[in-house]
Design a protein around this motif. Structure first.
Motif, PDB file in Angstrom:
ATOM      1  N   THR A 145     -34.590  33.775 -23.578  1.00 57.07           N
ATOM      2  CA  THR A 145     -34.852  35.154 -23.135  1.00 57.07           C
ATOM      3  C   THR A 145     -36.260  35.615 -23.492  1.00 57.07           C
ATOM      4  O   THR A 145     -36.858  36.400 -22.754  1.00 57.07           O
ATOM      5  N   ILE A 146     -36.803  35.106 -24.612  1.00 58.51           N
ATOM      6  CA  ILE A 146     -38.184  35.466 -24.962  1.00 58.51           C
ATOM      7  C   ILE A 146     -39.160  34.867 -23.957  1.00 58.51           C
ATOM      8  O   ILE A 146     -40.091  35.530 -23.488  1.00 58.51           O
ATOM      9  N   LEU A 147     -38.929  33.599 -23.590  1.00 61.03           N
ATOM     10  CA  LEU A 147     -39.783  32.988 -22.563  1.00 61.03           C
ATOM     11  C   LEU A 147     -39.670  33.735 -21.246  1.00 61.03           C
ATOM     12  O   LEU A 147     -40.680  34.024 -20.583  1.00 61.03           O
ATOM     13  N   GLU A 148     -38.451  34.061 -20.850  1.00 60.72           N
ATOM     14  CA  GLU A 148     -38.235  34.738 -19.579  1.00 60.72           C
ATOM     15  C   GLU A 148     -38.900  36.105 -19.561  1.00 60.72           C
ATOM     16  O   GLU A 148     -39.566  36.473 -18.576  1.00 60.72           O
ATOM     17  N   LYS A 149     -38.750  36.859 -20.640  1.00 60.40           N
ATOM     18  CA  LYS A 149     -39.335  38.204 -20.721  1.00 60.40           C
ATOM     19  C   LYS A 149     -40.850  38.165 -20.527  1.00 60.40           C
ATOM     20  O   LYS A 149     -41.414  38.919 -19.716  1.00 60.40           O
ATOM     21  N   HIS A 150     -41.496  37.270 -21.258  1.00 60.45           N
ATOM     22  CA  HIS A 150     -42.961  37.257 -21.214  1.00 60.45           C
ATOM     23  C   HIS A 150     -43.500  36.543 -19.978  1.00 60.45           C
ATOM     24  O   HIS A 150     -44.651  36.761 -19.596  1.00 60.45           O
ATOM     25  N   MET A 151     -42.669  35.751 -19.335  1.00 64.76           N
ATOM     26  CA  MET A 151     -43.069  35.190 -18.050  1.00 64.76           C
ATOM     27  C   MET A 151     -43.033  36.281 -16.975  1.00 64.76           C
ATOM     28  O   MET A 151     -43.946  36.389 -16.151  1.00 64.76           O
ATOM     29  N   LYS A 152     -42.017  37.110 -17.028  1.00 65.93           N
ATOM     30  CA  LYS A 152     -41.923  38.207 -16.061  1.00 65.93           C
ATOM     31  C   LYS A 152     -43.041  39.229 -16.272  1.00 65.93           C
ATOM     32  O   LYS A 152     -43.533  39.826 -15.321  1.00 65.93           O
ATOM     33  N   GLU A 153     -43.439  39.409 -17.542  1.00 68.80           N
ATOM     34  CA  GLU A 153     -44.512  40.365 -17.844  1.00 68.80           C
ATOM     35  C   GLU A 153     -45.895  39.796 -17.573  1.00 68.80           C
ATOM     36  O   GLU A 153     -46.874  40.535 -17.565  1.00 68.80           O
ATOM     37  N   GLY A 154     -45.977  38.476 -17.387  1.00 68.80           N
ATOM     38  CA  GLY A 154     -47.250  37.851 -17.040  1.00 68.80           C
ATOM     39  C   GLY A 154     -48.025  37.242 -18.193  1.00 68.80           C
ATOM     40  O   GLY A 154     -49.091  36.653 -17.979  1.00 68.80           O
ATOM     41  N   LEU A 155     -47.519  37.364 -19.435  1.00 69.01           N
ATOM     42  CA  LEU A 155     -48.226  36.741 -20.559  1.00 69.01           C
ATOM     43  C   LEU A 155     -48.144  35.223 -20.455  1.00 69.01           C
ATOM     44  O   LEU A 155     -49.108  34.515 -20.741  1.00 69.01           O
ATOM     45  N   LEU A 156     -46.992  34.717 -20.047  1.00 70.95           N
ATOM     46  CA  LEU A 156     -46.812  33.284 -19.808  1.00 70.95           C
ATOM     47  C   LEU A 156     -46.944  33.008 -18.317  1.00 70.95           C
ATOM     48  O   LEU A 156     -46.364  33.727 -17.491  1.00 70.95           O
ATOM     49  N   LYS A 157     -47.683  31.983 -17.970  1.00 70.33           N
ATOM     50  CA  LYS A 157     -47.845  31.614 -16.569  1.00 70.33           C
ATOM     51  C   LYS A 157     -46.536  31.042 -16.031  1.00 70.33           C
ATOM     52  O   LYS A 157     -45.826  30.313 -16.724  1.00 70.33           O
ATOM     53  N   SER A 158     -46.242  31.360 -14.796  1.00 70.97           N
ATOM     54  CA  SER A 158     -45.053  30.782 -14.147  1.00 70.97           C
ATOM     55  C   SER A 158     -45.429  29.434 -13.549  1.00 70.97           C
ATOM     56  O   SER A 158     -45.332  29.215 -12.333  1.00 70.97           O
ATOM     57  N   ASP A 159     -45.855  28.533 -14.425  1.00 69.69           N
ATOM     58  CA  ASP A 159     -46.249  27.215 -13.946  1.00 69.69           C
ATOM     59  C   ASP A 159     -45.110  26.218 -14.184  1.00 69.69           C
ATOM     60  O   ASP A 159     -44.080  26.540 -14.782  1.00 69.69           O
ATOM     61  N   GLU A 160     -45.329  25.014 -13.713  1.00 65.16           N
ATOM     62  CA  GLU A 160     -44.303  23.969 -13.785  1.00 65.16           C
ATOM     63  C   GLU A 160     -43.808  23.753 -15.213  1.00 65.16           C
ATOM     64  O   GLU A 160     -42.602  23.697 -15.478  1.00 65.16           O
ATOM     65  N   LYS A 161     -44.756  23.666 -16.158  1.00 67.92           N
ATOM     66  CA  LYS A 161     -44.394  23.374 -17.553  1.00 67.92           C
ATOM     67  C   LYS A 161     -43.551  24.482 -18.165  1.00 67.92           C
ATOM     68  O   LYS A 161     -42.517  24.224 -18.787  1.00 67.92           O
ATOM     69  N   ASN A 162     -43.998  25.725 -17.990  1.00 71.33           N
ATOM     70  CA  ASN A 162     -43.267  26.844 -18.589  1.00 71.33           C
ATOM     71  C   ASN A 162     -41.913  27.053 -17.928  1.00 71.33           C
ATOM     72  O   ASN A 162     -40.924  27.383 -18.603  1.00 71.33           O
ATOM     73  N   LEU A 163     -41.844  26.873 -16.617  1.00 73.73           N
ATOM     74  CA  LEU A 163     -40.562  27.031 -15.914  1.00 73.73           C
ATOM     75  C   LEU A 163     -39.565  25.961 -16.354  1.00 73.73           C
ATOM     76  O   LEU A 163     -38.374  26.253 -16.533  1.00 73.73           O
ATOM     77  N   ALA A 164     -40.036  24.735 -16.539  1.00 70.91           N
ATOM     78  CA  ALA A 164     -39.144  23.671 -16.998  1.00 70.91           C
ATOM     79  C   ALA A 164     -38.653  23.941 -18.421  1.00 70.91           C
ATOM     80  O   ALA A 164     -37.484  23.702 -18.749  1.00 70.91           O
ATOM     81  N   SER A 165     -39.560  24.460 -19.279  1.00 72.99           N
ATOM     82  CA  SER A 165     -39.159  24.813 -20.646  1.00 72.99           C
ATOM     83  C   SER A 165     -38.107  25.909 -20.635  1.00 72.99           C
ATOM     84  O   SER A 165     -37.142  25.879 -21.405  1.00 72.99           O
ATOM     85  N   LEU A 166     -38.316  26.884 -19.763  1.00 75.55           N
ATOM     86  CA  LEU A 166     -37.361  27.984 -19.646  1.00 75.55           C
ATOM     87  C   LEU A 166     -36.009  27.479 -19.148  1.00 75.55           C
ATOM     88  O   LEU A 166     -34.948  27.868 -19.666  1.00 75.55           O
ATOM     89  N   ALA A 167     -36.038  26.612 -18.152  1.00 75.30           N
ATOM     90  CA  ALA A 167     -34.791  26.041 -17.633  1.00 75.30           C
ATOM     91  C   ALA A 167     -34.060  25.270 -18.721  1.00 75.30           C
ATOM     92  O   ALA A 167     -32.834  25.398 -18.881  1.00 75.30           O
ATOM     93  N   ASN A 168     -34.797  24.485 -19.487  1.00 77.70           N
ATOM     94  CA  ASN A 168     -34.197  23.699 -20.548  1.00 77.70           C
ATOM     95  C   ASN A 168     -33.573  24.589 -21.624  1.00 77.70           C
ATOM     96  O   ASN A 168     -32.490  24.295 -22.151  1.00 77.70           O
ATOM     97  N   ALA A 169     -34.253  25.702 -21.928  1.00 76.88           N
ATOM     98  CA  ALA A 169     -33.732  26.629 -22.930  1.00 76.88           C
ATOM     99  C   ALA A 169     -32.427  27.267 -22.459  1.00 76.88           C
ATOM    100  O   ALA A 169     -31.464  27.379 -23.221  1.00 76.88           O
ATOM    101  N   PHE A 170     -32.382  27.691 -21.200  1.00 77.07           N
ATOM    102  CA  PHE A 170     -31.142  28.273 -20.668  1.00 77.07           C
ATOM    103  C   PHE A 170     -30.029  27.224 -20.599  1.00 77.07           C
ATOM    104  O   PHE A 170     -28.855  27.539 -20.816  1.00 77.07           O
ATOM    105  N   HIS A 171     -30.400  25.977 -20.305  1.00 82.92           N
ATOM    106  CA  HIS A 171     -29.413  24.899 -20.282  1.00 82.92           C
ATOM    107  C   HIS A 171     -28.788  24.725 -21.671  1.00 82.92           C
ATOM    108  O   HIS A 171     -27.563  24.619 -21.812  1.00 82.92           O
TER     109      HIS A 171
END
Length: 423
Positions: free
Chosen positions: A285-311
């Motif tokens: 949820t921390i990754l998701e929050k800051h990705m939506k706010e734009g601090l984290l880029k919605s790039d391949e690496k961050n999206l995969a990390s986010l997916a793995n965390a939710f998994h």
């Protein structure tokens, strides 16, 4: 791990250059104790009459902002008297030191003025310190240390600023083992806490990879300067460096809750710490929050990390969603395969098939048998036995999946026969 790049103030502080008024050509010894106890005070001197007149004239020019005229007068003084020479060189050196780009030239005159003890105690002490400061400004760090020590030896004065500058000089010389002693003296002497000696100590320990000592200094920084964000985050990073992940998480979570974590790298580390401490939902949820706010880029690496965390948090649908977004950017077979597997686990077989098909298009012979098994099971649970049979036959061509495929083939044929479906 690095701490903030170049964290150390250069501390090149040019001593104030005070040109005292020269009235009657008299220089009295200061009444305040400025030398070491037991020092025998020398006689008070004044320039000779001939030299004194020129100095008075130079001082008047200086007072009228005629700097070059004052220097010309002083350069013209020729005297063999030791005090005349020392006093004149001091005056020239001070004037040059006040001009931009003249520090190196000023040093020659100032050093000559204190080569022998001719000046008053106050002047001698101030010039020793000024020479040290100018050497520091000129990045002559070894020379600066020599002159700071001369100043201390003459005055016995415990000046925290001087000790900070000495610590800084040792740091610039990469003599990191010598930084701590003067830094500690400065810390003890400052009436109001000053961050600079702490930072010098911290950097010296980090440079030598002495993490327990670095942690001690960082803990002092947090206690002494609690409103400074960087000390909280750096202390958290240092705990992680020694694999104390619980303390690292606790420190960074406090920093996060106080709004001190503002960098993408800090948020990523915090998320990883939640994950490693078996709190995957917060990691996600921390990754998701800051990705939506734009601090984290919605790039391949961050999206995969986010997916793995939710998994890991067993948020299957969200994990599948973010693997799909990562796959759309990466065209990575594994991202599509993971998306498909999660959708199948959520019994969304139709969308799972779509993901597996995209993975199969990209596979180019790599693990195709496994993808055919995935497609076979998805079609089977959709009761599409013809497609299930098609993929089970293809899976039988792969030695890695042939045995599994054979066991499924009989089962698919039986189910199709029971439904009256001809394969």
């Amino acid at each position: 791990m690095k701490i903030t790049k170049n964290p150390i103030s250069k501390l090149i502080v040019l001593s104030s250059i005070v040109l005292c008024s020269y009235s009657g050509l008299a220089q009295a010894q200061s009444s305040a104790p400025i030398v070491c106890p037991g020092y025998k005070q020398g006689p008070s001197n004044i320039p000779s009459e001939r030299v004194g007149k020129k100095i008075q004239k130079a001082y008047e020019a200086y007072n009228n902002d005629q700097m070059q005229e004052a220097l010309t007068i002083l350069y013209d003084i020729d005297s063999s008297d030791a005090f005349d020479r020392a006093f004149t060189d001091k005056f020239i050196g001070q004037l040059l030191a006040s001009q931009e780009g003249q520090s190196a030239k000023a040093l020659g005159y100032l050093q000559n003025s204190v080569k022998e003890k001719q000046l008053t105690d106050g002047d001698h002490a101030s010039i020793l310190k000024l020479v040290a400061d100018l050497n520091l400004q000129e990045q002559k760090f070894a020379d600066a240390l020599v002159w700071y020590q001369k100043y201390i030896d003459f005055t016995c004065k415990q000046d925290p600023d001087v000790y900070v500058r000495m610590a800084n000089s040792y740091h610039e010389l990469k003599q990191f083992d010598k930084v701590v002693e003067p830094a500690d003296k400065a810390i003890a002497l400052y009436e109001k806490p000053n961050k600079n000696p702490y930072v010098l100590k911290l950097s010296a320990f980090v440079e030598r990879k002495k993490w327990p000592q670095a942690i001690e200094v960082a803990e002092d920084l947090v206690r002494t300067f609690p409103d400074t964000a960087q000390w909280w985050s750096q202390l958290g990073m240092f705990y992680a460096q020694v694999e104390d992940y619980k303390k690292s998480l606790a420190m960074l979570e406090v920093a996060y809750n106080n709004g001190f974590l503002t960098k993408e790298s800090e948020i990523r580390v915090l998320s990883q710490l939640f994950a490693s401490n078996d709190i995957p939902y917060k990691a996600a949820t921390i990754l998701e929050k800051h990705m939506k706010e734009g601090l984290l880029k919605s790039d391949e690496k961050n999206l995969a990390s986010l997916a793995n965390a939710f998994h890991s948090a067993k948020e299957i649908k969200k994990a599948a969603y973010y693997y799909g977004k990562a796959a759309a950017l990466s065209n990575d077979v594994d991202h599509y395969r993971r998306q498909g597997s999660l959708l199948a686990a959520a019994e969304d077989y139709k969308n799972a098939i779509s993901a597996f098909d995209k993975a199969l298009e990209l596979a180019k012979g790599q693990d195709e048998g496994k993808l055919h098994i995935e497609l076979m099971t998805s079609y089977f649970y959709l009761n599409d036995f013809k497609q299930a049979h098609k993929h089970v036959k293809l899976a039988m061509n792969d030695s890695a999946t042939a045995r599994t495929a054979k066991s499924w083939e009989a089962y698919i044929k039986e189910k199709a026969r029971n439904r009256g479906i001809k394969l």
